[in-house]
Motif scaffolding. Structure first.
Motif, mmCIF file in Angstrom:
data_model
loop_
_atom_site.group_PDB
_atom_site.id
_atom_site.type_symbol
_atom_site.label_atom_id
_atom_site.label_comp_id
_atom_site.label_asym_id
_atom_site.label_seq_id
_atom_site.Cartn_x
_atom_site.Cartn_y
_atom_site.Cartn_z
ATOM 1 N N PRO A 301 19.366 -0.819 3.227
ATOM 2 C CA PRO A 301 18.346 -0.411 2.252
ATOM 3 C C PRO A 301 16.961 -0.381 2.895
ATOM 4 N N ARG A 302 16.073 0.404 2.335
ATOM 5 C CA ARG A 302 14.694 0.474 2.826
ATOM 6 C C ARG A 302 13.993 -0.854 2.602
ATOM 7 N N LYS A 303 13.047 -1.156 3.481
ATOM 8 C CA LYS A 303 12.211 -2.330 3.247
ATOM 9 C C LYS A 303 11.166 -1.898 2.226
ATOM 10 N N SER A 304 11.155 -2.573 1.107
ATOM 11 C CA SER A 304 10.211 -2.155 0.073
ATOM 12 C C SER A 304 9.602 -3.377 -0.597
ATOM 13 N N LYS A 305 8.287 -3.288 -0.822
ATOM 14 C CA LYS A 305 7.599 -4.421 -1.457
ATOM 15 C C LYS A 305 7.777 -4.372 -2.974
ATOM 16 N N ILE A 306 8.146 -3.177 -3.471
ATOM 17 C CA ILE A 306 8.238 -3.087 -4.925
ATOM 18 C C ILE A 306 9.606 -3.553 -5.410
ATOM 19 N N LYS A 307 9.588 -4.168 -6.568
ATOM 20 C CA LYS A 307 10.813 -4.677 -7.166
ATOM 21 C C LYS A 307 11.563 -3.484 -7.768
ATOM 22 N N GLU A 308 12.871 -3.501 -7.618
ATOM 23 C CA GLU A 308 13.627 -2.361 -8.156
ATOM 24 C C GLU A 308 13.433 -2.261 -9.664
ATOM 25 N N LYS A 309 13.170 -1.037 -10.115
ATOM 26 C CA LYS A 309 12.882 -0.796 -11.527
ATOM 27 C C LYS A 309 14.158 -0.949 -12.351
ATOM 28 N N ASN A 310 14.024 -1.515 -13.560
ATOM 29 C CA ASN A 310 15.160 -1.608 -14.472
ATOM 30 C C ASN A 310 14.980 -0.645 -15.629
ATOM 31 N N TYR A 311 16.046 0.038 -16.012
ATOM 32 C CA TYR A 311 15.960 1.017 -17.094
ATOM 33 C C TYR A 311 16.745 0.531 -18.312
ATOM 34 N N ALA A 312 16.121 0.595 -19.483
ATOM 35 C CA ALA A 312 16.856 0.271 -20.718
ATOM 36 C C ALA A 312 17.845 1.401 -20.970
ATOM 37 N N TYR A 313 18.940 1.093 -21.652
ATOM 38 C CA TYR A 313 19.980 2.097 -21.881
ATOM 39 C C TYR A 313 19.438 3.272 -22.704
ATOM 40 N N ASP A 314 18.696 2.977 -23.765
ATOM 41 C CA ASP A 314 18.148 4.035 -24.622
ATOM 42 C C ASP A 314 17.261 4.984 -23.810
ATOM 43 N N LYS A 315 16.410 4.397 -22.993
ATOM 44 C CA LYS A 315 15.496 5.179 -22.148
ATOM 45 C C LYS A 315 16.317 6.049 -21.172
ATOM 46 N N SER A 316 17.384 5.483 -20.618
ATOM 47 C CA SER A 316 18.227 6.205 -19.655
ATOM 48 C C SER A 316 18.876 7.432 -20.287
ATOM 49 N N VAL A 317 19.443 7.229 -21.487
ATOM 50 C CA VAL A 317 20.090 8.350 -22.176
ATOM 51 C C VAL A 317 19.066 9.454 -22.438
ATOM 52 N N LYS A 318 17.877 9.039 -22.895
ATOM 53 C CA LYS A 318 16.837 10.039 -23.206
ATOM 54 C C LYS A 318 16.388 10.787 -21.949
ATOM 55 N N LEU A 319 16.298 10.072 -20.832
ATOM 56 C CA LEU A 319 15.929 10.735 -19.571
ATOM 57 C C LEU A 319 16.955 11.809 -19.198
ATOM 58 N N VAL A 320 18.235 11.466 -19.351
ATOM 59 C CA VAL A 320 19.309 12.423 -19.016
ATOM 60 C C VAL A 320 19.230 13.639 -19.942
#
Length: 590
Positions: A301-320
């Protein structure tokens, strides 16, 4: 707008009241329809009128459909809880029943393939409408079919022959237990757990995981090597020796309904473009602070200072749904329907099957999607992928169950395209740092599904030749090592232990030459995506038309009608041009 909650699917559309009595009744009805159909056996005549012939196809369609719906129910019930004795026993019962029904209808299939003369076959194909390609394809397979007694002998012997070898390979390798040292502690794990370690942030852990994997396969290479060589020889003896196929890969091409030349062109273009991935791996080494990647580090994996983002299920469905709507409101509506009907099983629970899939037991029923949603960005892409499969099925839902499924190389088109649309939407809204991570993961994915899979197939072509002329496990490993060195050039250091990696790839054993379908499907989706980028929303109707064909047309013909020639290198090159642009963009972001 409705809120989407994690939950279980609702299988009522398949079987409303799943009691023993209801199943008995449904199975009895299917059986009596099959018995009635069997009665036509004696009166079958090549001069049959096209109207009567179509009615016979509709009878088969009806039996197949009812059988598939009940089989679909049993299989989905089992997936939602693999530990349930009731679900397991139902699945066993229905599978056995399905296979029995298939055997009862086999006579019609053999009659069409073997006993109808060319003139009558042409007449019936001409007037068969959506069934034309299905019938033509069966006649093509007939060329390679043997007599009924011979086919029965092969089917019977396969159970204790090649199928038994594959089962044996699975039994031996699935029982492997791996001991690996992580952070100074010895840990014991299975293959699934070990695989997560090759993506560890620590170089030592990645190396230890691979070494543990290969040492296990090395201990047993005499046995697994013998199994593989016999699977390959069986593939050759039956396919070339008895059935008359021209080469080992032709056997797979014909079952995929694609021409040898198309596959050859695809593989040549993949080979020629290996430099794109080589450039990316040199770039990735810099990002990881290394002079050069070792093969152990490919999935680091890439070295990254940012914490991996978490997606709520509702938000995920809407994005799709939103990413689909931007391209085509029609497709977004198809997808929305899958959620509205509660045909998605998204929540993680004990006993539920791992991974993700989309299942369409009947074109008349909205598809079912299973995911194990944890909120990671890859889960959102998995959701988009499986919903893409569902959209493909819904687009072809006016077709008969006999022809609604696209052939294997086309089957990944809509799923990959839906992921591309989601990526397009997300990349507009995330920070530069997140975009770098997403882009890097995406190129990793292109390598895994296109670069790696096409070189797998190139290796198989060589291995099958080599085994036909008798060889040893070590010589096969040398061939595999050469394949890796050609694939990576100077961009990755490949150590000797990777020579045995071929023996860890289940696809080589389960389904020879299957892997190129991944490269085919992904590059096809990328080329279509390139067209969308040039033509904008005006491309949507062409795309929907391709999906709605299902399996009614040969891939070459279907795509030619939309102005794409998959027999020409230029078509496949479009997909690689897109990947090249992504590699350049990552370079700029860095």
């Amino acid at each position: 707008m409705m809120r989407h909650k994690l939950g279980k699917w609702n299988l009522d559309e398949l079987v409303k009241n799943p009691t023993r009595a209801v199943f008995d009744q449904k199975l009895a009805k299917i059986e009596s329809n099959a018995k009635r159909f069997e009665k036509i056996k004696k009166s079958l005549n090549p001069k049959v009128s096209s109207g009567k012939f179509l009615r016979l196809l509709r009878d088969i369609e009806n039996i197949t459909e009812k059988s598939s719906v009940i089989g679909g129910y049993a299989s989905l019930r089992y997936s939602e809880n693999t530990q349930s004795d009731e679900a397991t026993s139902l699945l066993t019962r229905i599978s056995k029943f399905g296979s029995d029904i298939e055997n009862r209808l086999l006579f019609f299939d053999l009659w069409w393939k073997k006993q109808v003369d060319e003139k009558n076959a042409r007449r019936l194909i001409k007037s068969a409408g959506q069934f034309s390609e299905y019938l033509r394809f069966k006649r093509l397979l007939a060329k390679y079919s043997l007599s009924e007694p011979e086919e029965r002998i092969i089917n019977t012997l396969d159970v204790t022959g090649v199928s038994a070898l594959v089962k044996l390979y699975d039994k031996i390798t699935n029982a492997y237990v791996y001991v690996v040292t992580v952070d100074g502690k010895k840990r014991t794990m299975n293959r699934e757990q070990l695989t997560t370690l090759v993506r560890s942030k620590k170089a030592k852990t990645r190396e230890a995981a691979y070494k543990s994997l290969f040492s296990k396969y090395n201990e047993n290479k005499g046995v697994t090597g013998e199994i593989y060589q016999n699977i390959v020889l069986n593939w050759r003896d039956e396919g070339i020796g008895m059935r008359g196929f021209s080469s080992p890969i032709t056997i797979r091409n014909i079952s995929n309904n694609v021409d040898n030349e198309t596959t050859k062109t695809l593989l040549n273009v993949c080979k020629k473009n290996s430099k794109i991935f080589q450039k990316y791996f040199l770039q990735k080494a810099k990002l990881l602070g290394m002079r050069k990647l070792r093969r152990y580090d490919l999935y680091a994996p890439r070295k990254s200072k940012i914490k991996e983002k978490n997606y709520a299920y509702d938000k995920s469905v809407k994005l799709v749904l939103e990413s689909l709507a931007k391209f085509s409101p029609v497709l977004s509506e198809y997808a929305d329907n899958v959620f509205k009907k509660k045909h998605v099983d998204s929540i993680i629970r004990p006993g539920k099957t791992v991974g993700a899939f989309c299942s369409t037991p009947s074109p008349k029923i909205t598809p079912y999607v299973l995911v194990n949603f944890t909120g990671k960005s890859r889960d959102v892409f998995t959701l988009a992928h499986e919903i893409g499969h569902a959209i493909h099925s819904i687009s072809a839902s006016d077709k008969s169950i006999l022809v609604s499924d696209a052939s294997l190389p086309l089957a990944e088109t809509a799923s990959t395209f839906s992921e591309m649309l989601l990526y397009d939407k997300l990349s507009e809204t995330v920070s530069k740092q997140e975009k770098k991570t997403m882009l890097s993961e995406k190129i990793d994915d292109f390598y895994a599904t296109i670069g790696r899979q096409s070189f797998f197939t190139l290796f198989e072509i060589e291995a099958h030749k080599q085994i036909a002329n008798s060889t040893t496990v070590d010589e096969i490993s040398k061939t595999y090592l050469q394949n890796l060195n050609e694939q990576f050039g100077n961009s990755v250091k490949v150590s000797e232990d990777f020579g045995l990696e071929w023996s860890c790839i289940p696809h080589f054993h389960h389904a020879p030459f299957y892997c190129y379908a991944y490269a085919f499907g992904n590059l096809l989706a990328l080329s279509l995506f390139q067209r969308y980028k040039k033509e904008g929303k005006g491309f949507a109707p062409t795309y929907i038309e391709i999906l709605s064909a299902g399996g009614t047309k040969k891939p070459e013909k279907l795509l030619r009608e939309s102005g794409m020639d998959i027999t020409k290198p230029r078509f496949w090159q479009d997909g690689f041009d897109y990947i090249q642009e992504q590699v350049k963009e990552l370079s700029k972001l860095n």
